[in-house]
Design an enzyme around this catalytic site. Sequence first.
Site, PDB file in Angstrom:
ATOM      1  CG  HIS A  60      -2.775  -2.078  -0.813  1.00  0.00           C
ATOM      2  ND1 HIS A  60      -3.435  -1.873   0.370  1.00  0.00           N
ATOM      3  CD2 HIS A  60      -1.452  -2.004  -0.544  1.00  0.00           C
ATOM      4  CE1 HIS A  60      -2.537  -1.713   1.328  1.00  0.00           C
ATOM      5  NE2 HIS A  60      -1.329  -1.794   0.805  1.00  0.00           N
TER       6      HIS A  60
ATOM      7  CD  GLU B 128       2.544  -0.548   7.924  1.00  0.00           C
ATOM      8  OE1 GLU B 128       2.117  -0.192   6.828  1.00  0.00           O
ATOM      9  OE2 GLU B 128       2.615  -1.739   8.270  1.00  0.00           O
TER      10      GLU B 128
ATOM     11  CG  ASP C 251      -1.557   0.739   6.607  1.00  0.00           C
ATOM     12  OD1 ASP C 251      -2.765   0.860   6.338  1.00  0.00           O
ATOM     13  OD2 ASP C 251      -0.849  -0.171   6.166  1.00  0.00           O
TER      14      ASP C 251
ATOM     15  CB  CYS D   7       8.524   2.393   2.474  1.00  0.00           C
ATOM     16  SG  CYS D   7       7.578   1.614   3.783  1.00  0.00           S
TER      17      CYS D   7
HETATM   18  C1  PEP Z   1       2.209   1.971   4.167  1.00  0.00           C
HETATM   19  O1  PEP Z   1       1.259   1.624   4.875  1.00  0.00           O
HETATM   20  O2  PEP Z   1       2.584   3.159   4.052  1.00  0.00           O
HETATM   21  C2  PEP Z   1       2.951   0.968   3.389  1.00  0.00           C
HETATM   22  C3  PEP Z   1       4.046   1.272   2.738  1.00  0.00           C
HETATM   23  O3  PEP Z   1       2.429  -0.293   3.336  1.00  0.00           O
HETATM   24  P1  PEP Z   1       1.170  -0.659   2.413  1.00  0.00           P
HETATM   25  O4  PEP Z   1       0.852   0.527   1.547  1.00  0.00           O
HETATM   26  O5  PEP Z   1       1.524  -1.854   1.601  1.00  0.00           O
HETATM   27  O6  PEP Z   1       0.100  -0.932   3.415  1.00  0.00           O
HETATM   28 MG    MG Z   2       0.964  -0.479   5.270  1.00  0.00          MG
END
Ligand code: PEP
Ligand code: MG
Length: 588
Positions: free
Chosen positions: A212, A455, A479, A526
């Site tokens: 992140h 995910e 994820d 996403c």
């Molecule tokens: C993902 O896991 O691809 C996602 C968009 O959520 P995050 O990156 O915030 O875990």
């Molecule tokens: Mg995620």
Amino acid sequence: MTFSVQGIAVARGIAIGRAVVMGSGRADVAHYFIKPEQVEAEIERVRVGRNAVVDEIHRLQHTIAAMGPKEAPHELAALLDVHLMLLQDEELINGVKHWITERLYNAEWALTTQLEVLSRQFDDMEDEYLRERKADLEQVAERILRYMKGMGSPVAQPPTPRRKTSQDLLLDDSVDVPLVLVAHDLSPADMLQFKQSVFAGFVTDVGGKTSHTAIVARSMDIPAVVGARSASQLVRQDDWVIVDGDSGVMIVDPSPIILAEYGFKQRQGELERGRLSRLRHTPAVTLDGQKVELLANIELPEDAAAALKAGAVGVGLFRSEFLFMGRQGNLPDEEEQYLAYRKAVEGMEGMPVTIRTVDVGADKPLDATRRDDAHLNPALGLRAIRWSLAEPEMFRTQLRAILRAAAHGRVNLLVPMLAHATEIRQTLSLIDFARAELDNRGVPYGKVDIGAMIEVPAAALSLRTFLKYFDFLSIGTNDLIQYTLAIDRADESVAHLYDPCHPAVLRLVADTISECLRQGKGVSVCGEMAGDVQFTRLLLGLGLRSFSMHPAQILAVKQEVLRADAVRLRPWAERVIDSEDPAIAMSA
Ligand code: PEP
Ligand code: MG
């Protein structure tokens, strides 16, 4: 002497500037430039803070002098003497003055920078007793910082972004040179503090491509390298460095020839961005006329402006957890959240905004100081929807705020990391409960479409259940890759195994897209894959028509869309995902 440190490329572009090396846990300190006329006031703040700590120690010395040796052991008195000596050390005081006067750093930033310089000197000492005094120095600095915090900053101002091209840089080495932050680690919340910041680039020792911290760095659209192992040990405060965010390298103390070469690359990059910006108003349509939706991922309501500027047609992922982080446990109440979501909704001027419910845990701790390391496997622990369901009051508060924001525009509600039908049912009944609470209070709210993130492999293998309950699905590839391949996305030591092209990952992505299309339900990606131009053609070929990514990536992906023929990509994409090595098949 020139040397380079290899890491993982996370955010493209070249930054050239002086290193600001930051010790762990120091990111919570404000970083901004002061005006020359504020120099004296900032030096005075440090002086007052330091004097307050000196007085405190004197008082303690008097107290322990009045005690007997049993209650106040000799070591305590000796320790206080050491602290006094450190506080009066010329190097500490002159160093802080230097950073304030010469670099125009605010007082806290100057103090932590000098702390870093002196810590290095302590590390290099032969004598073990002296080496251990580093901890005392840190304590002393911490106490000064605490006093300064109590005083507030008379000159606090929003951080001023300073970005210069390499050309400016070759001409002038004044205080106005760009700065590159080099740190061991930065939490996503720390990183958020640096949005709109003074830094032109980031390098961290730890982290993976889709950690992140890397994601926030990418959203800031400035060159960044993570997983550079011991970079923060090898670079000294104020060294000249180049961050190459395209190849994941940091070059320290570059020679004039290297500097000129990277200056050239930097200008090329700027030209390319200028060229891409002309696509902003061009609709994203493939050569064979298929409309493609390019949405933005945002972390804060203010990011809506960048999304609009990049030509996004909505927000596909609002990571609401960033409103919850770094608040020492004081979570935002319903009103604060409602205002934040409403701001994002209004900021998008009638375009849809998909708000994801809070996804904390694993590498997104609520507080940087409360890292989740205490748990053996934080990524497999109480994170995302699991945490929300374990804290139903908190969750309902968030749900009410999202529903209320939906009265002001088009809002979709997205739930992260679901795996079980029971979790789905509990979530949906809490949404109903939140609606009923608003009805009882007579508070207006709007209609929302409800979606789930795919995910975890378990979710991708239970699509029938998911599609029975949800209006749309959004594939979180970051994820999904982590959990399919059992690779911690934040761990640089296994980053080479984190593979978006693994046939198992692509199969789960492909099946999710095709099942949604078959049932006429909305589907988007996403995760970071959506913003990576290497995958645009493949995802189009698999039938995807909705991509959500950082605003900075939208135009490059749009360029790929405009050049693609989706119908012709279909058989090719099927061959790629059926092959043993899709990465090779994709480039063949
Ligand atoms: C993902 O896991 O691809 C996602 C968009 O959520 P995050 O990156 O915030 O875990
Ligand atoms: Mg995620």
